[in-house]
Design a protein around this motif. Structure first.
Motif, PDB file in Angstrom:
ATOM      1  N   SER A   1       0.996  -1.519  -0.288  1.00  7.65           N
ATOM      2  CA  SER A   1      -0.202   0.210  -0.014  1.00  7.65           C
ATOM      3  C   SER A   1       0.742   1.559  -0.354  1.00  7.65           C
ATOM      4  O   SER A   1       0.637   2.482  -0.489  1.00  7.65           O
ATOM      5  CB  SER A   1      -1.357  -0.043   1.274  1.00  7.65           C
ATOM      6  OG  SER A   1      -2.108  -1.406   0.954  1.00  7.65           O
ATOM      7  N   SER A   2       1.700   1.162   1.052  1.00  8.72           N
ATOM      8  CA  SER A   2       2.697   2.771   0.635  1.00  8.72           C
ATOM      9  C   SER A   2       4.294   2.187   0.021  1.00  8.72           C
ATOM     10  O   SER A   2       4.165   3.417  -1.052  1.00  8.72           O
ATOM     11  CB  SER A   2       3.268   2.700   2.000  1.00  8.72           C
ATOM     12  OG  SER A   2       2.356   3.174   2.351  1.00  8.72           O
ATOM     13  N   ASP A  57       4.712  10.129  -1.894  1.00  8.29           N
ATOM     14  CA  ASP A  57       3.013   9.197  -1.917  1.00  8.29           C
ATOM     15  C   ASP A  57       3.661   8.103  -2.541  1.00  8.29           C
ATOM     16  O   ASP A  57       4.522   8.005  -3.684  1.00  8.29           O
ATOM     17  CB  ASP A  57       2.787  10.195  -2.628  1.00  8.29           C
ATOM     18  CG  ASP A  57       1.046   9.120  -2.416  1.00  8.29           C
ATOM     19  OD1 ASP A  57       0.732   8.309  -1.701  1.00  8.29           O
ATOM     20  OD2 ASP A  57      -0.353   9.921  -2.830  1.00  8.29           O
ATOM     21  N   MET A  79      -1.051   4.527   6.316  1.00  3.56           N
ATOM     22  CA  MET A  79       0.137   3.182   6.226  1.00  3.56           C
ATOM     23  C   MET A  79       1.737   4.158   5.852  1.00  3.56           C
ATOM     24  O   MET A  79       2.112   4.671   6.347  1.00  3.56           O
ATOM     25  CB  MET A  79      -0.045   3.414   4.953  1.00  3.56           C
ATOM     26  CG  MET A  79       0.773   2.083   4.534  1.00  3.56           C
ATOM     27  SD  MET A  79       0.705   0.804   6.066  1.00  3.56           S
ATOM     28  CE  MET A  79      -0.220  -0.415   5.055  1.00  3.56           C
ATOM     29  N   THR A  80       1.154   5.637   5.759  1.00  2.05           N
ATOM     30  CA  THR A  80       2.700   6.511   5.169  1.00  2.05           C
ATOM     31  C   THR A  80       3.069   6.995   6.789  1.00  2.05           C
ATOM     32  O   THR A  80       3.867   6.778   7.005  1.00  2.05           O
ATOM     33  CB  THR A  80       2.167   6.955   4.542  1.00  2.05           C
ATOM     34  OG1 THR A  80       1.877   7.210   3.104  1.00  2.05           O
ATOM     35  CG2 THR A  80       3.348   8.232   4.489  1.00  2.05           C
ATOM     36  N   SER A  93      -2.503   6.474   0.916  1.00  2.00           N
ATOM     37  CA  SER A  93      -2.959   6.003   2.122  1.00  2.00           C
ATOM     38  C   SER A  93      -2.036   6.846   3.709  1.00  2.00           C
ATOM     39  O   SER A  93      -1.353   6.275   3.894  1.00  2.00           O
ATOM     40  CB  SER A  93      -2.280   4.577   2.029  1.00  2.00           C
ATOM     41  OG  SER A  93      -3.296   3.591   0.881  1.00  2.00           O
ATOM     42  N   LEU A 123      -2.309  12.184   0.380  1.00  2.00           N
ATOM     43  CA  LEU A 123      -1.713  11.268   0.418  1.00  2.00           C
ATOM     44  C   LEU A 123      -3.097  10.328   0.208  1.00  2.00           C
ATOM     45  O   LEU A 123      -4.322  10.135   1.014  1.00  2.00           O
ATOM     46  CB  LEU A 123      -0.731  11.070   1.633  1.00  2.00           C
ATOM     47  CG  LEU A 123       0.072  12.063   2.173  1.00  2.00           C
ATOM     48  CD1 LEU A 123       0.638  10.930   3.604  1.00  2.00           C
ATOM     49  CD2 LEU A 123       1.430  11.505   0.920  1.00  2.00           C
ATOM     50  N   ILE A 150       8.122   4.396   1.100  1.00  2.00           N
ATOM     51  CA  ILE A 150       7.866   3.973   2.654  1.00  2.00           C
ATOM     52  C   ILE A 150       9.757   4.458   3.499  1.00  2.00           C
ATOM     53  O   ILE A 150      10.331   5.459   4.437  1.00  2.00           O
ATOM     54  CB  ILE A 150       8.289   2.931   3.483  1.00  2.00           C
ATOM     55  CG1 ILE A 150       8.906   2.070   3.010  1.00  2.00           C
ATOM     56  CG2 ILE A 150       7.228   2.330   3.369  1.00  2.00           C
ATOM     57  CD1 ILE A 150       9.505   0.387   3.405  1.00  2.00           C
TER      58      ILE A 150
END
Length: 539
Positions: free
Chosen positions: A218-219, A361, A502-503, A499, A497, A364
């Motif tokens: 997701s990230s 975005d 998650m970020t 997510s 963003l 990670i």
């Protein structure tokens, strides 16, 4: 007995065959003549995932992913291990034993991940030894302490030695490591890496004999950049709840094929390759292996129609055919409520140049940027016009430590986000435009025993995570309704963003470059040391 067009991952062929099954194990596969619809392929395996990142318990996670063709996962439970140690690992193993999905676990190698943060537990070499004796443990989890490997840390090397003694592989975690450093890292027998972000990085590691896990979470989304490298595995690593309900390994295979990857190669990366690497009794439609397979319409669309585990139909047309329930597990949030003034950063002068965590975005990895901020009443003021917000990290395990810094890239105009999911020690991380909002957001998390929260001028919401502050006690489709309510408030606050939570959760992950935050302060992941927020007083 099941008949149909089967995909052979050894010969890369598709042909009609009948599959004989005895006690959940394939006893014989025989070619036949016939005209069948669809293709039967081995069930999909995610070779590297952290279940906790989905915010679902193992049982509810299984209910979400099995309809998408996932029959097995190799999961690293180091998230809950950082919070609760062995008790947390045992919870994951016990909860996953109640449903048909095959869960295989790795022993968390880095709890805590570094000495620059406070966690709720520690996993010693002695504990690794006991974990390695469990049948559910198939490897030593990702070795995030690459400086420890490079500089011959005795405890780090002892954990690797224990894994080798038990003939179990060691997973890697070596973002941006190159040259003599990656040579040293690979030389101790670390066999995989899922942190590559460029073709050059992946090729260098592959040339040294490491197996490349191409990650699409997701990230961190690296599939588009890396699919041409010829990796060995497709993995999700961290997948949030909303993304997970849309699809799991089936999505990765679809995207790989769409990008141009050979369909047989993509399927091998999610079936026979992880099965062989981790010595799992699955991954192919062949005698002696578990009767875990799926039926898809074709390789172009890759729509999963049926899922079989142990020869039994467990999902059909996107719906699981088994029930799931999870036990409760208490959380620990042992810190005093935070006042708005606790989130201030003090400085002499009228203006100062500060370090800023720059988020990107879909990644990670962060970067270090700078900002010149005004000082009023001895307090540094965030620059909302340039998207420079406040970020704080509050330790939750009784030490009552806290650090403050600045972050850029969220786009929040007014409000704050807080989370008890903050890799890897899972303290409380909060980002906001003003200390009043931040104080309220943190208090929502504390008094609810964990969760994701958002506060604005006129509203506040929380998505509760009562299990270790990491997971919900609800099934995915019920939980997503409440999560989307929270996400709606976040968007109204101006967040840009894809997510955001998650970020946010990765901004405390010190083992990923470049600039992160811990309860001890701002951390430079390249130098692997704490650094000051303020670079200089301008005047």
């Amino acid at each position: 007995m099941i008949k149909g067009n089967i995909l052979n991952v050894f010969t890369r062929e598709i042909y009609p065959a009948e599959i004989k099954i005895e006690s959940g194990i394939i006893s014989c596969v025989k070619k036949i003549k016939g005209d069948f619809e669809g293709i039967i392929i081995p069930g999909l395996i995610d070779a590297h995932i952290h279940i906790e990142s989905s915010m679902l318990t193992p049982a509810f996670f299984a209910q979400a992913v099995v309809p998408h063709g996932t029959v097995g996962v190799v999961a690293d439970p180091h998230e809950i291990a950082n919070v609760m140690g062995i008790e947390g690992i045992d919870y994951m193993i016990e909860d996953s034993s109640t449903i048909p999905l095959r869960f295989f676990y790795t022993a968390p190698s880095c709890v805590p991940a570094t000495s620059f943060e406070t966690s709720g537990a520690a996993i010693s070499p002695q504990i690794i030894e006991s974990l390695m004796q469990k049948d559910e443990i198939v490897a030593l989890g990702e070795m995030m302490n690459f400086p420890g490997v490079i500089h011959d840390d005795p405890e780090v090397l002892k954990k690797i030695e224990i894994a080798h003694k038990h003939h179990k592989p060691v997973d890697g975690h070596a973002p941006l490591l190159s040259g003599v450093d990656i040579c040293k890292y690979a030389s101790v027998g670390i066999s995989t890496d899922h942190e590559c972000s460029t073709l050059e990085e992946a090729r260098e590691k592959k040339e040294l004999g490491m197996k490349i896990m191409i990650r699409e979470g997701s990230s961190a989304q690296n599939l588009e950049s890396l699919w041409k490298v010829g990796g060995e595995f497709l993995v999700s690593d961290d997948k949030d709840l909303e993304d997970l309900l849309k699809g799991h390994m089936d999505i990765l295979i679809k995207k790989s094929i769409k990008l141009g990857m050979d369909p047989f190669k993509a399927i091998q990366m999610a079936t026979i390759n992880p099965a062989n690497h981790y010595s799992l009794p699955m991954g192919a439609i062949s005698p002696g292996r578990l009767a875990d397979f799926i039926k898809v319409d074709n390789l172009e669309n890759f729509n999963v129609q049926e899922v079989y585990i142990g020869g039994k139909l467990v999902a059909r047309n996107g719906k699981s055919l088994f029930k799931a329930n999870s036990a409760s597990l208490k959380s620990s949030f042992n810190f005093t409520p935070k006042k708005p003034s606790d989130f201030n950063i003090f400085s002499p002068g009228s203006k100062a140049r500060v370090r800023v965590i720059q988020v990107e975005d879909g990644q990670i990895i962060t970067h270090e940027s700078q900002a010149d901020l005004e000082i009023k009443g001895g307090i540094l003021i965030p620059d909302l016009t340039s998207d420079v917000l406040k970020i704080s990290l509050i330790e939750r395990y009784g030490g009552n430590k806290m650090s403050n810094a600045f972050v850029k890239g969220f786009g929040i105009k007014e409000g704050a986000l807080a989370s008890s999911v903050a890799h890897d020690s899972h303290n409380i991380v909060v980002v906001g435009s003003h200390e009043d909002y931040m104080s309220r957001a943190v208090e929502l998390v504390r008094k609810n025993g964990g969760g994701l929260s958002a506060t604005s001028k006129e509203s506040e919401k929380i998505f509760q995570l009562p299990i270790a502050g990491l997971m919900t006690n609800q099934p995915g489709k019920k939980a997503i309704f409440h999560l989307k309510e929270l996400q709606g408030l976040v968007k109204d606050m101006g967040c840009i963003l894809e997510s955001p939570f998650m970020t946010l959760s990765f901004l405390a992950l010190l083992v990923i470059p470049e600039l992160k935050i811990s309860d001890q302060g701002l951390f430079d992941g390249n130098k692997f040391q704490l650094v000051d927020v303020i670079k200089e007083i301008i005047f």
